[in-house]
Scaffold this motif. Structure first.
Motif, PDB file in Angstrom:
ATOM      1  N   VAL A 483      49.828  60.958  66.412  1.00  0.00           N
ATOM      2  CA  VAL A 483      49.831  61.175  64.649  1.00  0.00           C
ATOM      3  C   VAL A 483      48.760  60.078  64.102  1.00  0.00           C
ATOM      4  O   VAL A 483      48.078  60.658  63.012  1.00  0.00           O
ATOM      5  CB  VAL A 483      51.037  60.750  64.013  1.00  0.00           C
ATOM      6  N   GLY A 484      48.524  58.704  64.257  1.00  0.00           N
ATOM      7  CA  GLY A 484      47.761  58.150  63.450  1.00  0.00           C
ATOM      8  C   GLY A 484      48.213  56.475  64.154  1.00  0.00           C
ATOM      9  O   GLY A 484      48.934  55.780  64.829  1.00  0.00           O
ATOM     10  N   ILE A 485      47.169  55.818  63.368  1.00  0.00           N
ATOM     11  CA  ILE A 485      47.025  54.285  63.235  1.00  0.00           C
ATOM     12  C   ILE A 485      47.356  53.805  61.497  1.00  0.00           C
ATOM     13  O   ILE A 485      47.856  55.016  60.647  1.00  0.00           O
ATOM     14  CB  ILE A 485      45.994  53.411  64.292  1.00  0.00           C
ATOM     15  N   SER A 486      47.711  52.696  61.226  1.00  0.00           N
ATOM     16  CA  SER A 486      48.155  51.982  60.032  1.00  0.00           C
ATOM     17  C   SER A 486      47.077  52.271  59.665  1.00  0.00           C
ATOM     18  O   SER A 486      45.859  52.429  60.242  1.00  0.00           O
ATOM     19  CB  SER A 486      48.510  50.532  59.937  1.00  0.00           C
ATOM     20  N   GLU A 487      47.240  52.223  57.638  1.00  0.00           N
ATOM     21  CA  GLU A 487      45.671  52.962  57.380  1.00  0.00           C
ATOM     22  C   GLU A 487      44.853  50.702  57.502  1.00  0.00           C
ATOM     23  O   GLU A 487      43.656  51.331  57.094  1.00  0.00           O
ATOM     24  CB  GLU A 487      45.604  52.524  55.236  1.00  0.00           C
ATOM     25  N   CYS A 488      45.887  50.042  57.157  1.00  0.00           N
ATOM     26  CA  CYS A 488      44.823  49.219  56.963  1.00  0.00           C
ATOM     27  C   CYS A 488      43.775  48.753  58.380  1.00  0.00           C
ATOM     28  O   CYS A 488      42.798  47.852  58.497  1.00  0.00           O
ATOM     29  CB  CYS A 488      45.692  47.917  56.935  1.00  0.00           C
ATOM     30  N   LEU A 489      44.428  49.258  59.472  1.00  0.00           N
ATOM     31  CA  LEU A 489      42.884  49.159  60.661  1.00  0.00           C
ATOM     32  C   LEU A 489      42.681  50.101  61.276  1.00  0.00           C
ATOM     33  O   LEU A 489      41.197  50.166  61.775  1.00  0.00           O
ATOM     34  CB  LEU A 489      44.635  49.240  62.310  1.00  0.00           C
ATOM     35  N   LYS A 490      42.366  51.366  60.316  1.00  0.00           N
ATOM     36  CA  LYS A 490      41.600  52.421  60.689  1.00  0.00           C
ATOM     37  C   LYS A 490      40.072  52.063  60.800  1.00  0.00           C
ATOM     38  O   LYS A 490      39.048  52.549  61.486  1.00  0.00           O
ATOM     39  CB  LYS A 490      41.553  53.710  59.210  1.00  0.00           C
ATOM     40  N   ASP A 491      39.500  50.958  59.874  1.00  0.00           N
ATOM     41  CA  ASP A 491      38.226  50.617  60.115  1.00  0.00           C
ATOM     42  C   ASP A 491      37.630  50.327  61.161  1.00  0.00           C
ATOM     43  O   ASP A 491      36.601  50.072  61.759  1.00  0.00           O
ATOM     44  CB  ASP A 491      37.331  49.518  58.664  1.00  0.00           C
ATOM     45  N   PHE A 492      38.962  49.294  62.135  1.00  0.00           N
ATOM     46  CA  PHE A 492      38.508  48.611  63.110  1.00  0.00           C
ATOM     47  C   PHE A 492      39.223  49.146  64.398  1.00  0.00           C
ATOM     48  O   PHE A 492      38.609  48.428  65.765  1.00  0.00           O
ATOM     49  CB  PHE A 492      39.056  47.199  62.881  1.00  0.00           C
ATOM     50  N   ILE A 493      40.317  49.891  64.250  1.00  0.00           N
ATOM     51  CA  ILE A 493      41.026  49.999  65.172  1.00  0.00           C
ATOM     52  C   ILE A 493      40.844  52.077  65.712  1.00  0.00           C
ATOM     53  O   ILE A 493      40.928  52.910  64.869  1.00  0.00           O
ATOM     54  CB  ILE A 493      42.438  49.821  65.538  1.00  0.00           C
ATOM     55  N   SER A 494      40.248  52.024  67.461  1.00  0.00           N
ATOM     56  CA  SER A 494      40.654  54.029  67.428  1.00  0.00           C
ATOM     57  C   SER A 494      40.864  53.334  69.216  1.00  0.00           C
ATOM     58  O   SER A 494      40.666  52.864  69.194  1.00  0.00           O
ATOM     59  CB  SER A 494      38.823  53.826  67.619  1.00  0.00           C
ATOM     60  N   VAL A 495      41.523  54.973  68.216  1.00  0.00           N
ATOM     61  CA  VAL A 495      42.532  55.389  70.298  1.00  0.00           C
ATOM     62  C   VAL A 495      42.013  56.701  70.752  1.00  0.00           C
ATOM     63  O   VAL A 495      41.280  57.508  70.113  1.00  0.00           O
ATOM     64  CB  VAL A 495      43.803  54.992  69.116  1.00  0.00           C
ATOM     65  N   HIS A 496      41.634  56.172  71.840  1.00  0.00           N
ATOM     66  CA  HIS A 496      40.984  57.952  73.005  1.00  0.00           C
ATOM     67  C   HIS A 496      42.509  58.020  74.213  1.00  0.00           C
ATOM     68  O   HIS A 496      43.549  57.088  74.538  1.00  0.00           O
ATOM     69  CB  HIS A 496      40.661  57.152  73.705  1.00  0.00           C
ATOM     70  N   PHE A 497      43.643  59.370  73.085  1.00  0.00           N
ATOM     71  CA  PHE A 497      44.499  59.055  73.535  1.00  0.00           C
ATOM     72  C   PHE A 497      44.204  61.135  74.358  1.00  0.00           C
ATOM     73  O   PHE A 497      43.726  61.332  73.708  1.00  0.00           O
ATOM     74  CB  PHE A 497      45.581  59.123  73.172  1.00  0.00           C
ATOM     75  N   ASP A 498      44.182  61.872  75.536  1.00  0.00           N
ATOM     76  CA  ASP A 498      44.471  62.542  75.425  1.00  0.00           C
ATOM     77  C   ASP A 498      45.585  63.690  75.853  1.00  0.00           C
ATOM     78  O   ASP A 498      46.579  63.154  77.167  1.00  0.00           O
ATOM     79  CB  ASP A 498      43.776  62.818  77.088  1.00  0.00           C
ATOM     80  N   PRO A 499      46.362  64.290  75.193  1.00  0.00           N
ATOM     81  CA  PRO A 499      47.535  64.355  75.860  1.00  0.00           C
ATOM     82  C   PRO A 499      47.993  65.451  76.836  1.00  0.00           C
ATOM     83  O   PRO A 499      47.187  66.351  77.101  1.00  0.00           O
ATOM     84  CB  PRO A 499      47.436  65.498  73.961  1.00  0.00           C
ATOM     85  N   PRO A 500      49.220  64.418  77.301  1.00  0.00           N
ATOM     86  CA  PRO A 500      48.969  64.995  78.607  1.00  0.00           C
ATOM     87  C   PRO A 500      50.051  66.977  79.172  1.00  0.00           C
ATOM     88  O   PRO A 500      50.155  67.060  80.442  1.00  0.00           O
ATOM     89  CB  PRO A 500      50.109  64.159  79.149  1.00  0.00           C
TER      90      PRO A 500
END
Length: 584
Positions: A483-500
């Motif tokens: 769905v996403g990540i917390s608003e305070c982390l969007k500038d520093f965190i990136s998530v690579h997820f390939d839906p299985p």
């Protein structure tokens, strides 16, 4: 064992005595050298006294005192070494006396060893005799086995002669049938050559059209390159304008540009993801069409086989044997003329039989070859006859429109309705319960390993990555979506997820979290997912370097003591953090 122990002790003591004597000799030699040096220093002192050189006299007196002390130490060491030497010599003599008591036993032991060696020699001789006897028995068995093999070889040669005679007799019979079938096969080859020429003409026209399309594509590529350069210049101009506008407003240029680039990158990733989904849909449609075509081919081949069986039931045994030898000769001749025959892959692509006829127009004496043709088509489709002719993209939407099936349309409509219902359930928050016979499971449907994503003691400007494993802990097939990540982390965190896709109970999938810190501050948030049974999240923490001081004791206990006594206790102060500090 005792005798050997005494011998070892004697050797050890002799070695100790020898080393002690060497040390004593070296000590005595050092004493003589020190005495000589002392005499020489005394003579120099007398000479300097006569000369009245006070500085040299004090230096020589100090040397004399040092030599006297060294000489005294060496003499004491000589006495100690002499005492050790006497003690070691005495112990060696005692052991030698003890060793002399066992001389009779030593002689007896040597005799016992000689008898034991004789016994071993007799055992070896008996073993050699037994081995020779077993070797002779094995040789006899081998000879009998060779005789049996020779007899079996003779019987095999006799049977082989009979088989060869039968084959020759059958070959003569088959030659008569082959002569009758050659005429029909020659007529068939002539027809196939004519079809091949027509097919080659169509291929040449296709290659010429491909050449014209390649030239037009080159022109389009050049125009695209010019457009890309113009877009790059425009992007640079926009970036300069943005930089000037931010500077005019008094904002942080680096941060704003970084956020703008991140947004552009996110848009590109979304567009690439949509293209990937589109390509996957096209691939699924193509697979469905291939399966449908294969089912149609199987039905046609079955109908052909039934037709051949119905046609051949009225013939006699001679006609059946004629068809068999006709097939053998046909395969031999076709293998020689295969370079003239048309490519089955091209015929399948055109959708008609060679020469434009339908499958019913094929002669019935060739219908037996349908199964082999299918295999050859599948092989030849892997390697086209003209490289590059099938390199163009295949328009699956046109085929889907051309070959519309009511059943397929109904299936698609049902799948669409099910997908819409699932999306409505996800949006409203009403999820399916995890039910098994007799009970209902409550709690999170997926477990993460590790349970908390923790980036500890990070440095600004570095990049950190962690791999997280999600396991389906529910009782049934489930799926998960990021769905996403917390608003305070969007500038520093990136998530690579390939839906299985759908995951069975107990199966797991992976996703990678990348952390690139730009500020030296601790952060806290979560990575949010949604599953078929509800939403869940994985907590995420980023902690800066810190100093963590701790004592090993909470209470200093001196215990009981006496007046005037001094008692000390040691306390350890430990820094388990990654940042150094001072303390007082």
């Amino acid at each position: 064992r005792n005798i050997k122990l005494l011998d070892d002790m004697v050797k050890e003591k002799e070695l100790v005595v020898q080393k002690t004597r060497q040390k004593l000799g070296a000590c005595q030699l050092r004493i003589k050298m020190l005495a000589k040096q002392l005499d020489r220093v005394d003579m120099e002192i007398e000479r300097e006294e006569e000369a009245g050189n006070v500085a040299a006299l004090s230096r020589l007196q100090a040397v004399s005192r040092r030599l006297c002390s060294e000489l005294q130490r060496e003499k004491e060491l000589e006495l100690i070494i002499d005492l050790k030497l006497n003690q070691s010599t005495l112990e060696m003599w005692e052991i030698q006396i003890e060793q002399g008591k066992y001389e009779v036993l030593r002689d007896k032991l040597q005799k016992d060893e000689e008898q034991l060696q004789k016994h071993y020699q007799e055992q070896r001789e008996r073993r050699i005799w037994k081995e020779k006897r077993t070797a002779l028995q094995a040789e006899g068995k081998r000879r009998s086995r060779d005789k049996k093999e020779e007899k079996a070889q003779k019987e095999y040669e006799e049977r082989k002669k009979k088989i060869v005679e039968d084959v020759k007799r059958n070959h003569k019979k088959a030659a008569c049938f082959l002569k009758q079938s050659t005429a029909r096969i020659h007529d068939k080859i002539a027809k196939e050559e004519e079809k091949t020429r027509e097919h080659m003409e169509r291929r040449i026209q296709a290659v010429l059209s491909l050449k014209t399309s390649i030239t037009s594509n080159r022109e389009k590529l050049q125009t695209l390159q010019v457009l890309n350069k113009a877009k790059a210049l425009e992007a640079k101009k926009e970036e300069m304008k943005m930089r000037e506008a931010i500077l005019a407003e008094g904002g942080n240029v680096v941060k704003e540009i970084f956020l703008h680039k991140r947004q552009l990158k996110h848009e590109k990733e979304e567009q690439a993801f949509r293209e990937l989904q589109k390509s996957r849909k096209i691939e699924i449609v193509s697979r469905i069409l291939k399966e449908k075509a294969s089912i149609h081919k199987q039905k046609e081949s079955q109908s052909r086989v039934r037709a051949t069986k119905a046609h051949e039931t009225g013939n006699c045994w001679s006609n059946c044997s004629l068809v068999v030898f006709n097939r053998v000769f046909q395969t031999c001749v076709l293998s020689q003329k295969s370079w003239l025959s048309p490519s089955p892959g091209s015929l399948a692509a055109e959708g008609t039989a060679p020469g434009g006829g339908s499958p019913e127009d094929i002669p019935q004496d060739v219908l037996w070859d349908s199964g082999d043709d299918e295999k050859e088509k599948e092989k030849t489709l892997l390697e086209p006859e003209f490289p590059g002719l099938w390199g163009q993209e295949y328009d699956f939407h046109k085929i889907a429109k051309a070959e519309v099936d009511p059943t397929l349309l109904a299936i698609r409509a049902v799948k669409k309705e099910m997908a819409e219902k699932k999306m409505e359930a996800l949006q409203t928050g009403s999820f399916a319960k995890q039910m098994v016979p007799g009970r209902e499971r409550k709690g999170c449907a997926f477990h993460s390993k590790p349970s908390c994503i923790h980036f500890k003691d990070f440095d600004v400007g570095q990049t950190y990555k962690k791999k997280i494993i999600l396991t389906n802990a529910s009782y049934s097939v489930n799926y998960c979506r990021l769905v996403g990540i917390s608003e305070c982390l969007k500038d520093f965190i990136s998530v690579h997820f390939d839906p299985p896709g759908k995951m069975s109970s107990g199966m797991s999938c992976e996703f990678v979290v990348t952390f690139k810190p730009m500020i030296n501050e601790s952060l806290k948030g979560e990575v949010m997912f949604v599953a078929q049974t509800g939403s869940f999240s994985v907590p995420l923490k980023c902690t800066v370097k810190s100093c963590i001081l701790a004592l090993d004791k909470e209470l200093i206990d001196f215990g009981s003591h006496v007046v005037g006594e001094t008692i000390s206790r040691t306390i350890s102060l430990t820094n388990s953090g990654a940042l150094g500090t001072t303390f007082k």
